[in-house]
Design an enzyme around this catalytic site. Sequence first.
Site, short mmCIF file in Angstrom:
data_model
loop_
_atom_site.label_atom_id
_atom_site.label_comp_id
_atom_site.label_asym_id
_atom_site.label_seq_id
_atom_site.Cartn_x
_atom_site.Cartn_y
_atom_site.Cartn_z
N SER A 129 -22.15 -48.04 19.08
CA SER A 129 -21.64 -47.85 18.03
C SER A 129 -19.80 -47.48 17.08
CB SER A 129 -22.59 -47.01 17.05
OG SER A 129 -22.67 -47.44 15.82
N GLU A 152 -31.14 -55.50 16.22
CA GLU A 152 -29.98 -54.26 15.70
C GLU A 152 -30.44 -53.58 14.43
OE1 GLU A 152 -27.00 -52.32 17.24
OE2 GLU A 152 -26.40 -54.06 18.98
N HIS A 154 -31.04 -50.74 16.72
CA HIS A 154 -29.75 -50.86 17.06
C HIS A 154 -29.85 -49.19 18.10
CE1 HIS A 154 -25.54 -49.81 16.22
NE2 HIS A 154 -25.49 -48.39 15.21
#
Length: 529
Positions: free
Chosen positions: A211, A332, A436
């Site tokens: 990330s 995600e 995610h």
Amino acid sequence: MHRVLTTLGCALTVVLATAGAPARSQPAPGEAAPPATTGGLVRGAAHDGYRTFASIPYAAPPVGGLRWAPPRPAAPWHGVLDATRPASACPQSAGEVPGGSTDEDCLRLTVTTPDSARPDRPRPVIVWLHGGGFTTGAAASYDARRMATRGDVVVVTVDYRLGALGFLAHAGLPGSGDFGLADQQAALRWVRAGIGAFGGDPRNVTLAGESAGGYSVCAQLASPAAAGLFERAVIESGPCTGRPDRPFAPSAVPLSTARAAGAELAAKVGCAAPREVMACLRRVDVTRLLAAQDADQQPAYATPLLPVDPAAAIASGRFHRVPVLIGSNHDEGNGWAAGIVQAGNPVDPDTWPDVVAAFFPSPGQAGAIVREYPVHRADGGPVFGAVIGDADFACPTAAAAGLLAARVPVWRYEFADEHAPPLTPGPPPFPLGAPHASELPYLFDLGGRPRDLTAAQHRLADAMIDYWTRFARTGDPDGPSTPHWPRRTVLSLAPDHIVPTRTAQRRHHCAFWDALEPRAAVSTAPRAR
């Protein structure tokens, strides 16, 4: 509505990586002599098969006059430094770090190394940069025992300045807008100088992150100041071609934008007088700064450390020539979409056009997206998640991988365990699949607590660690103990189903997104003086 949903999305990112656990053991009697670092001797903690050395300072505390200054070398210490307890996280609001943190003396790192006899040759080193939107996160959240022992590597997890303390920009302030990135480079220089004391190879360093940490790797690839600090790069869910108008994926902003945000912050905390801004800001209490800063933080480009937007650097070939392992997760966007739905924003055929328009306000875009991703039922959350994931992660990752592969060896993956263990408490409004951050428990024990995995998921975790650490050792993740990973394909990672595929871009509508918003128009702002 856009601002509310963006803020909620950032909060969800924090929750998805929830972690935090106390140290689990003390040094064992008869432990080997303390390693001698560049700052002095350190005493670590012995565990079953590995050792940890926590809270080692790699730069001076950025306090007082060093708040908003480039990192300075850490002062050496006398005697033996107690490195048995985790470091304090850098200042942040409560979330991933229970109760948050206000400790600015946080430029520290943790070394995890196998507790076996010193090898015939030094071990590869993986330097891990945590995610959290550049506002939250902590090195202590990532227990690297499995990666270190199974992969026979040394893992270094790094804390770096976050939020306004890490990315404030102000005219005339050296390092303006990129202090957090400068901290990461200081940690890499520490590794070059000192990791040999822990059995690591200072000339075989892989920079990795997820990330915001993954995007940090992109930024370091594009930063001239990072030349020679690492030999390979791993980018997880941090596509190098992220854009500020996409609120969920990390990105960089022009220095002018960062300076405007810095002026706004100064005014909020009562430090608007031009001649005294920095002196005033350095007196402001940390809690007041945290309350005043934006939920969104990005590094600035058009700076000495980051002369151009990383997207422009990647597109033009102005990046460090190292092998890259890059990827994203199949679903995600589902975590953000689920949180937004749970916050009272239903996604159904009636609301769908307005939801899309909130995130894609350009004329004509919303209508095209609604037609490409139709919502036919009251439960449109998964469709919303697909839009977020495809637009912000899957397709930018494909674009970045293609640009990188034109000049360096690139291996691309997609994490696709549809039953990945949840990282948030409570039941979601719809199945999240592989959202995610869901790949992280396969590589690390988050907060020192292993997630409950099935036997097949354990095999997938072992295979992922084998791929990642083999890449760190040789620059090529492929090997005889794992399914074949050919280049120029995407390796789909699912329990007992690790297979190369060439359909990922079609599955994520990338031709549609490329036509809707061409990514060639990236900024090439001149370097600041």
